[in-house]
Design an enzyme around this catalytic site. Structure first.
Site, mmCIF file in Angstrom:
data_model
loop_
_atom_site.group_PDB
_atom_site.id
_atom_site.type_symbol
_atom_site.label_atom_id
_atom_site.label_comp_id
_atom_site.label_asym_id
_atom_site.label_seq_id
_atom_site.Cartn_x
_atom_site.Cartn_y
_atom_site.Cartn_z
ATOM 1 N N PHE A 143 0.858 -1.191 0.000
ATOM 2 C CA PHE A 143 0.000 0.000 0.000
ATOM 3 C C PHE A 143 0.887 1.232 0.000
ATOM 4 C CE2 PHE A 143 -2.301 3.607 1.584
ATOM 5 C CZ PHE A 143 -3.453 3.554 0.821
ATOM 6 N N ASP A 228 9.233 3.206 2.212
ATOM 7 C CA ASP A 228 8.019 3.957 2.511
ATOM 8 C C ASP A 228 7.777 3.861 4.014
ATOM 9 O OD1 ASP A 228 5.498 4.933 2.966
ATOM 10 O OD2 ASP A 228 4.582 3.995 1.206
ATOM 11 N N LYS A 257 2.170 11.222 7.183
ATOM 12 C CA LYS A 257 1.361 10.951 8.370
ATOM 13 C C LYS A 257 1.838 11.700 9.624
ATOM 14 C CE LYS A 257 -1.241 7.154 6.698
ATOM 15 N NZ LYS A 257 -0.943 5.977 5.904
HETATM 16 C C1 LIG Z 1 -1.088 6.068 4.409
HETATM 17 C C2 LIG Z 1 0.006 5.551 3.565
HETATM 18 C C3 LIG Z 1 0.312 6.133 2.319
HETATM 19 C C4 LIG Z 1 -0.521 7.224 1.695
HETATM 20 O O1 LIG Z 1 -0.595 8.382 2.453
HETATM 21 P P1 LIG Z 1 -1.776 9.437 2.163
HETATM 22 O O2 LIG Z 1 -1.442 10.605 3.046
HETATM 23 O O3 LIG Z 1 -3.061 8.777 2.537
HETATM 24 O O4 LIG Z 1 -1.712 9.777 0.723
HETATM 25 C C5 LIG Z 1 1.398 5.630 1.625
HETATM 26 N N1 LIG Z 1 2.138 4.617 2.110
HETATM 27 C C6 LIG Z 1 1.868 4.030 3.294
HETATM 28 C C7 LIG Z 1 2.740 2.923 3.788
HETATM 29 C C8 LIG Z 1 0.786 4.463 4.050
HETATM 30 O O5 LIG Z 1 0.492 3.854 5.200
#
Ligand SMILES: *Cc1c(COP(=O)(O)O)cnc(C)c1O
Length: 403
Positions: A143, A228, A257
């Site tokens: 994700f 990520d 985040k």
């Molecule tokens: C939440 C998340 C994203 C996307 O972030 P948004 O602010 O919702 O665009 C990307 N990678 C990971 C691992 C995430 O948990």
């Protein structure tokens, strides 16, 4: 202000809001620390932290003060001009990550897009990959966000289907499988994009050595490694970044985040100059990226993580929480497995236990807000300021529902 009941608000949302989420039936109208409250005054412990965007706790006083102070003097300039906050945020985050440079964006998906663009551009300009041939290795069940390019390499049908035509240039291999990565690399590979723990997939923790192995493969084949850390970063897993559990030095760190301290979307990537140097003026950007309000908030959000030793607390309290959940697992006929790191914990239900939603609903009725991922995993990821006493209180409720 007009007052509405939870029921009324849910009905209004259902009528006027697009149905791209399926929220638990609770309306939050107030929050502080680990606690949230609904319009009727019922209180709940937040066990999701907005998918780890509220690591510092709801409305942390230092973050809110920074927001208010900055709102009183300057909020947005665009990058057409310098402002007096972005330089200081850039220096702070560079120091924190140990990288030369920072590129600021707003949402996580934008930071991932930025990392993809960086890897591709580096591939063409530095590695000298033939035009439009660049490949990035990604992992099944990943994700990384919701943009058209990112969903192009999602293996989740819900997130992926009906958004084509899809962006080419991604090779999907199984997670936690170094041999598959080694086999997938070729002369056109410019990068590997990986989550240190797959959060949305259900807190999937790879075998120790996986990230270090990716680092070795990346070095050997002259490929960039991008981690990520949007969900795993900023102390969630018991270290500042989850990759720090391993002997690896990623080329690109993707953050979001909790960088916004739970009040503001702030994202960024960090990399050294030989990588981020591929961007020249006009080649990438964002109107709101690096805005003074976001920068002031992010600096405060980082300071809270360090000053309050949230990495150590997540490590210690996460181990405590997981130990309690594993004790329950031994006695429960519903829990198959408890996994995670720090305060990023996934509880996997047995098939015979039925769907996770009934348990998250029952937990909500007892004052714990958890969200299921898939139909059979419940995630526990409270704000990192949670105490052992709070965890004991939460465990009483978890025992009632899952014992
Ligand atoms: C939440 C998340 C994203 C996307 O972030 P948004 O602010 O919702 O665009 C990307 N990678 C990971 C691992 C995430 O948990």
């Amino acid at each position: 202000m007009e007052r509405y009941t939870s029921q009324q608000l849910m009905e209004i949302e259902h009528k006027f809001g697009a149905h791209n989420y399926h929220p638990l039936e609770v309306v939050i109208s107030k929050a502080e620390g680990i606690w949230v409250e609904d319009p009727e005054g019922r209180r709940y412990i937040d066990m999701l932290s907005a998918y780890s965007a509220v690591n510092q706790g709801h409305r942390h006083p230092a973050v809110i003060q920074a927001l208010k102070d900055q709102a009183d003097v300057l909020t947005l300039t665009s990058r057409a001009f310098f402002n007096d906050r972005w330089p200081l945020f850039a220096r702070k985050l560079a120091g924190l990550t140990g990288k030369d440079m920072i590129l600021p964006m707003n949402t996580g998906a934008e930071a991932v897009e930025t990392a993809i663009k960086t890897m591709r551009k580096w591939g063409y300009l530095v590695k000298k990959v033939a035009a439009d041939k660049a490949e990035i290795i990604v992992f099944s069940e990943n994700f990384h966000g919701r943009t058209t390019t990112i969903v192009s390499f999602s293996t989740d049908p819900e997130g992926h289907d009906f958004y084509g035509p899809y962006t080419p240039g991604f090779k999907i291999v199984p997670y936690d499988d170094l041999q598959a990565v080694e086999k997938a690399v070729n002369k056109n590979t410019v990068g590997i994009l990986v989550e240190p723990i797959q959060g949305e997939a259900g807190v999937v923790v790879p075998t120790p050595g996986f990230l270090a192995g990716l680092g070795r493969i990346a070095r050997k084949h002259n490929v960039l490694l991008a981690v990520d850390e949007i969900q795993t970063g900023f102390c969630r897993t018991g270290k500042l970044f989850a990759y720090q559990y391993e002997d690896v030095d990623p080329d690109i760190i993707i953050m979001g985040k909790a960088l916004g301290g739970g009040v503001f979307p702030v994202s960024a990537i960090a990399a050294n100059e030989d990588v981020l140097g591929v961007f020249k003026p006009g080649t990438h950007g964002s109107t709101f990226g690096g805005n003074p309000l976001a920068c002031a908030v992010a600096v405060a959000a980082i300071d809270v993580l360090i000053d309050e030793k949230l990495a150590e607390r997540a490590a210690e309290n996460g181990a405590y929480f997981m130990e309690k959940l594993r004790e329950l697992q031994k006695k429960s006929d519903k829990i198959k497995l408890v996994r995670g790191k720090g305060l990023l914990i996934g509880l996997v239900l047995k098939k015979s236990a039925g769907k996770a939603r009934q348990y998250t609903t029952a937990l909500k009725e007892r004052g714990l807000l958890c969200k299921e991922t898939h139909d059979w995993i419940i995630r526990f990821a409270p704000p990192l300021v949670i105490s052992k006493a709070d965890i004991d209180f939460a465990m009483e409720k978890v025992r009632e529902v899952l014992g």
